[in-house]
Design an enzyme around this catalytic site. Structure first.
Site, short mmCIF file in Angstrom:
data_model
loop_
_atom_site.label_atom_id
_atom_site.label_comp_id
_atom_site.label_asym_id
_atom_site.label_seq_id
_atom_site.Cartn_x
_atom_site.Cartn_y
_atom_site.Cartn_z
N LYS A 15 40.36 37.89 45.24
CA LYS A 15 40.55 39.17 44.53
C LYS A 15 40.35 40.36 45.45
O LYS A 15 41.03 41.36 45.32
CB LYS A 15 39.55 39.31 43.37
CG LYS A 15 39.77 38.37 42.24
CD LYS A 15 38.75 38.59 41.14
CE LYS A 15 37.32 38.35 41.55
NZ LYS A 15 37.00 36.97 41.91
N GLY A 39 31.19 38.58 46.17
CA GLY A 39 31.47 38.88 47.57
C GLY A 39 32.96 39.07 47.74
O GLY A 39 33.73 38.15 47.54
N HIS A 40 33.37 40.29 48.01
CA HIS A 40 34.79 40.55 48.21
C HIS A 40 35.08 40.78 49.68
O HIS A 40 34.53 41.68 50.31
CB HIS A 40 35.22 41.77 47.37
CG HIS A 40 35.26 41.47 45.91
ND1 HIS A 40 35.37 42.43 44.94
CD2 HIS A 40 35.21 40.29 45.25
CE1 HIS A 40 35.39 41.85 43.76
NE2 HIS A 40 35.29 40.56 43.92
N GLN A 224 33.53 37.62 40.20
CA GLN A 224 33.52 36.24 39.70
C GLN A 224 34.88 35.90 39.05
O GLN A 224 35.89 36.42 39.51
CB GLN A 224 32.35 35.98 38.74
CG GLN A 224 30.99 35.95 39.41
CD GLN A 224 30.34 37.32 39.56
OE1 GLN A 224 30.40 38.14 38.66
NE2 GLN A 224 29.71 37.56 40.68
#
Ligand code: IMP
Length: 430
Positions: A15, A39-40, A224
């Site tokens: 994402k 965590g992106h 998420q």
């Protein structure tokens, strides 16, 4: 035009990359749930950024970034992330807005998260990120939580911390046999955080309302994924928030009538971290192969991700819950070089085929996948810039996803860089 982009699987769908890509057009980017358990990862040129709390839209100059009321915030961690961005020349002042209603992750939440996991039997473990997420949302629902606004008010903070610690210290010392907390110390530490964050804390739902009234483009970024949703995921192996489309409304204070599109992000296969049933999980060797080819290690905890084939029962369930207008399919390049790909079209449970995702975890544990075998492709697709240029079998794979889910694919990605995202629907923001 207001868009929600969220995960259709168990998180880690890529994402960050899609949201970063879409942020180039957005005026405002909003996080609405979860905390620094997320965590992106965003790759910009030769630099990789991993953001856990601040919307990745911050990497685009001049974007307003909102941390909404539905997010749980560890202020010590937030300050570290702010410092990391500042060190990299990314400006926050005037761009970062933190909801005064967002709940605060306290030190006892983090300790309780860890102690609960340590004490659980193997079967009872959730495999949490140990960031205190569950205990913080528990306090929010129990009306024992501390809000960001409270960090600016010594009397309220003291009263709340004292009330919360009365029970927590008993639990920590008597049940878990660990060392408790001293209220005065906690208050002092958190007031100091409040003082540092004061200029960013405010009323963010009014800010969003005003932006919407001015026809600004607002992007809501889910953390998420749907299968980790506390209501619709693989409960109890879920996180404690609503990463789904409805969560964007409650977690940002934004009306559903103002949301124009919902985009689901799905990997071309499936991964999950943490415990819990995973019907299409691959056998050990193939799992390791995928972990290597897809670099499947958690952005937050570094844990190896469990890998599995694409699960259409999950994707259709996610569509039912979120009402996707379109899908973004990520990591398509990872499938290159395989002769045959498996796609799960149903589950088998005690001899019967199930097409709807089961709510009962006991049933889910017993389900086995009913696979459809589809042809793979050998070609390296990392440099492909249009759908037309994809190998025939890759196109058929994408078309099959649309055919089986009933949702068009509006973009796909063939590598980690910004320019490795291909848009197939030019009207995405219209
Ligand atoms: P918690 O959110 O730390 O309570 O963890 C609950 C479950 O959600 C565990 O299985 C975690 O591994 C999973 N989880 C939490 N955040 C993420 C994420 O950003 N990506 C993937 N899994 C996550």
């Amino acid at each position: 035009m207001n868009l929600v982009v969220l995960g259709a699987q168990w998180g880690d769908e890529g994402k960050g990359k899609i949201i970063d890509f879409m942020s180039s057009v957005a005026d405002v980017v909003v996080r609405y749930q979860g905390g620094n358990n997320a965590g992106h990862t965003v790759v910009l040129g030769d630099k990789k950024y991993v953001l856990h709390l601040i919307p990745s839209g911050i990497l685009h100059e001049g974007r307003s970034c909102v941390i909404g009321n539905g997010v749980v915030i560890d202020p010590g961690y937030l300050l570290e992330e702010m410092a990391y961005l500042a060190k990299n020349g990314i400006g926050l002042d005037g761009n970062l807005h933190i909801s005064e209603n967002a709940h605060v992750i306290m030190p006892y939440h983090k300790l309780l998260d860890r102690l609960a996991e340590e004490k659980s039997s193997k079967k009872g473990k959730i495999g949490t990120t140990s960031r205190g997420i569950g205990p913080c949302y528990t306090d929010k629902a129990a009306r024992l939580g501390v809000k960001m606004a409270d960090l600016l008010d010594k009397a309220t903070l003291t009263e709340k911390v004292k009330a919360s610690l009365e029970v927590k210290n008993y639990l920590i010392t008597k049940y878990y046999g660990a060392k408790g907390f001293e209220a005065g110390q906690v208050v002092k530490e958190y007031l100091a955080y409040g003082a540092k964050l004061k200029k960013y804390i405010g009323n963010t739902y009014v800010l969003l309302q005003r932006a919407a009234a001015k026809n600004k483009k607002i992007l809501f970024e889910g953390a998420q994924g749907t299968m980790l949703d506390v209501d619709f995921g693989t409960y109890p192996y879920v996180t404690s928030s609503n990463p789904t489309a409805g969560g964007a409304c409650t977690g940002a204070g934004f009306s559903p009538s103002l949301i124009d599109k919902v985009i689901g992000v799905t990997k071309a296969y499936t991964t999950r971290v943490g415990e819990g049933p995973f019907t299409t999980e691959m056998p050990v060797e193939l799992n390791e192969d995928f972990r290597g080819r897809g670099n499947e290690f958690g952005a937050t905890t570094g844990r190896p991700r469990r890998c599995g084939w694409l699960d259409m029962v999950v994707l259709k369930h996610a569509h039912a819950v979120n009402g996707f207008h379109s899908l973004a399919v990520t990591k398509l390049d990872v499938l290159s070089g395989l002769n045959e790909l498996m796609v799960c079209e149903a589950y088998r449970y005690r001899g019967k085929k199930l097409y709807d995702f089961p709510a009962n975890i006991g049933v889910l544990r017993e389900c086995t996948p009913v696979y459809r075998a589809v042809k793979g492709w050998k070609e390296n697709i990392c440099d492909v810039k249009t759908y037309v240029k994809l190998p025939g079998n890759t196109k058929r794979y994408i078309d099959m996803i649309t055919g089986m889910s009933g949702v068009p694919v509006s973009m796909f990605s063939v590598g980690p860089d910004r320019d490795q995202t291909v848009i197939t629907d030019k009207g995405l923001w219209k």
